[in-house]
Scaffold this motif. Structure first.
Motif, PDB file in Angstrom:
ATOM      1  N   THR A 102      20.391 -40.884   8.467  1.00  0.00           N
ATOM      2  CA  THR A 102      19.196 -40.084   8.184  1.00  0.00           C
ATOM      3  C   THR A 102      19.428 -38.653   8.676  1.00  0.00           C
ATOM      4  O   THR A 102      18.965 -38.277   9.751  1.00  0.00           O
ATOM      5  N   PRO A 103      20.138 -37.842   7.910  1.00  0.00           N
ATOM      6  CA  PRO A 103      20.470 -36.483   8.370  1.00  0.00           C
ATOM      7  C   PRO A 103      19.255 -35.625   8.730  1.00  0.00           C
ATOM      8  O   PRO A 103      19.367 -34.731   9.562  1.00  0.00           O
ATOM      9  N   THR A 104      18.108 -35.922   8.148  1.00  0.00           N
ATOM     10  CA  THR A 104      16.919 -35.129   8.454  1.00  0.00           C
ATOM     11  C   THR A 104      16.432 -35.340   9.886  1.00  0.00           C
ATOM     12  O   THR A 104      15.610 -34.575  10.373  1.00  0.00           O
ATOM     13  N   ARG A 105      16.945 -36.364  10.561  1.00  0.00           N
ATOM     14  CA  ARG A 105      16.541 -36.629  11.944  1.00  0.00           C
ATOM     15  C   ARG A 105      17.488 -35.975  12.957  1.00  0.00           C
ATOM     16  O   ARG A 105      17.345 -36.175  14.161  1.00  0.00           O
ATOM     17  N   ALA A 106      18.426 -35.176  12.498  1.00  0.00           N
ATOM     18  CA  ALA A 106      19.394 -34.527  13.396  1.00  0.00           C
ATOM     19  C   ALA A 106      18.692 -33.677  14.440  1.00  0.00           C
ATOM     20  O   ALA A 106      19.081 -33.683  15.622  1.00  0.00           O
ATOM     21  N   ASN A 107      17.658 -32.950  14.053  1.00  0.00           N
ATOM     22  CA  ASN A 107      16.922 -32.128  15.030  1.00  0.00           C
ATOM     23  C   ASN A 107      16.238 -32.997  16.075  1.00  0.00           C
ATOM     24  O   ASN A 107      16.179 -32.639  17.246  1.00  0.00           O
ATOM     25  N   HIS A 108      15.708 -34.135  15.650  1.00  0.00           N
ATOM     26  CA  HIS A 108      15.060 -35.045  16.600  1.00  0.00           C
ATOM     27  C   HIS A 108      16.069 -35.588  17.614  1.00  0.00           C
ATOM     28  O   HIS A 108      15.778 -35.675  18.806  1.00  0.00           O
ATOM     29  N   VAL A 109      17.234 -35.953  17.123  1.00  0.00           N
ATOM     30  CA  VAL A 109      18.275 -36.478  18.012  1.00  0.00           C
ATOM     31  C   VAL A 109      18.724 -35.383  18.980  1.00  0.00           C
ATOM     32  O   VAL A 109      18.870 -35.629  20.180  1.00  0.00           O
ATOM     33  N   SER A 110      18.922 -34.170  18.464  1.00  0.00           N
ATOM     34  CA  SER A 110      19.332 -33.057  19.336  1.00  0.00           C
ATOM     35  C   SER A 110      18.288 -32.790  20.405  1.00  0.00           C
ATOM     36  O   SER A 110      18.624 -32.594  21.578  1.00  0.00           O
ATOM     37  N   LEU A 111      17.020 -32.779  20.019  1.00  0.00           N
ATOM     38  CA  LEU A 111      15.950 -32.557  20.989  1.00  0.00           C
ATOM     39  C   LEU A 111      15.927 -33.675  22.024  1.00  0.00           C
ATOM     40  O   LEU A 111      15.753 -33.415  23.219  1.00  0.00           O
ATOM     41  N   ALA A 112      16.132 -34.909  21.593  1.00  0.00           N
ATOM     42  CA  ALA A 112      16.145 -36.040  22.532  1.00  0.00           C
ATOM     43  C   ALA A 112      17.276 -35.894  23.543  1.00  0.00           C
ATOM     44  O   ALA A 112      17.091 -36.177  24.735  1.00  0.00           O
ATOM     45  N   VAL A 113      18.445 -35.438  23.106  1.00  0.00           N
ATOM     46  CA  VAL A 113      19.572 -35.254  24.022  1.00  0.00           C
ATOM     47  C   VAL A 113      19.266 -34.146  25.017  1.00  0.00           C
ATOM     48  O   VAL A 113      19.498 -34.291  26.226  1.00  0.00           O
ATOM     49  N   VAL A 114      18.709 -33.036  24.541  1.00  0.00           N
ATOM     50  CA  VAL A 114      18.379 -31.912  25.430  1.00  0.00           C
ATOM     51  C   VAL A 114      17.294 -32.319  26.424  1.00  0.00           C
ATOM     52  O   VAL A 114      17.425 -32.091  27.635  1.00  0.00           O
ATOM     53  N   LEU A 115      16.208 -32.925  25.931  1.00  0.00           N
ATOM     54  CA  LEU A 115      15.141 -33.344  26.839  1.00  0.00           C
ATOM     55  C   LEU A 115      15.639 -34.409  27.810  1.00  0.00           C
ATOM     56  O   LEU A 115      15.266 -34.411  28.981  1.00  0.00           O
ATOM     57  N   GLY A 116      16.493 -35.301  27.334  1.00  0.00           N
ATOM     58  CA  GLY A 116      17.071 -36.308  28.216  1.00  0.00           C
ATOM     59  C   GLY A 116      17.888 -35.674  29.330  1.00  0.00           C
ATOM     60  O   GLY A 116      17.846 -36.119  30.480  1.00  0.00           O
ATOM     61  N   ALA A 117      18.632 -34.627  28.996  1.00  0.00           N
ATOM     62  CA  ALA A 117      19.423 -33.930  30.016  1.00  0.00           C
ATOM     63  C   ALA A 117      18.517 -33.251  31.040  1.00  0.00           C
ATOM     64  O   ALA A 117      18.788 -33.284  32.243  1.00  0.00           O
ATOM     65  N   ILE A 118      17.422 -32.664  30.581  1.00  0.00           N
ATOM     66  CA  ILE A 118      16.492 -32.005  31.515  1.00  0.00           C
ATOM     67  C   ILE A 118      15.810 -33.044  32.395  1.00  0.00           C
ATOM     68  O   ILE A 118      15.714 -32.875  33.613  1.00  0.00           O
TER      69      ILE A 118
END
Length: 117
Positions: A33-49
């Protein structure tokens, strides 16, 4: 970043493999689901924070935590007392939810509200 990746897997209710060579399940989401790439990126960033915070964050607040909690408040998340302490005691971000609302000319959580550091 590894902690963010682990938490991002949890955000999507995925089990992260213990094997270094196993395919990344987050990449699988993006591939199917390429349209969810932004969601995955945000999840990784928020997870890191989130991974950089601890039970001692309120004692030793840092700019990243203050910016994170400020943004959560802007999105309408009700901060706990200790999360609010991080905002109140950090000299670069002494904001409360009321101050966030005043800055954005509306209630916290408006879709267009993003507080830049």
């Amino acid at each position: 970043m590894q902690g963010g990746n682990r938490l991002a897997h949890e955000f999507f209710d995925l089990d992260q493999s213990d094997s270094y060579f196993a395919p990344d399940k987050l990449a699988g989401i993006i591939e199917t689901t390429p349209t969810r790439a932004n969601h995955v990126s945000l999840a990784v960033v928020l997870g890191a924070i989130v991974g950089s915070t601890s039970v001692n964050t309120w004692r030793h607040p840092h700019a990243t935590a203050a910016a994170y909690f400020t943004q959560l408040a802007a999105w309408g998340y009700p901060l706990s007392d200790v999360e609010q302490i991080v905002l109140d005691t950090h000299t670069d971000h002494p904001q409360t939810i009321d101050a966030v609302e005043a800055e954005t000319d509306g209630p916290a959580g408006d879709e267009d509200d993003v507080i830049d550091e």
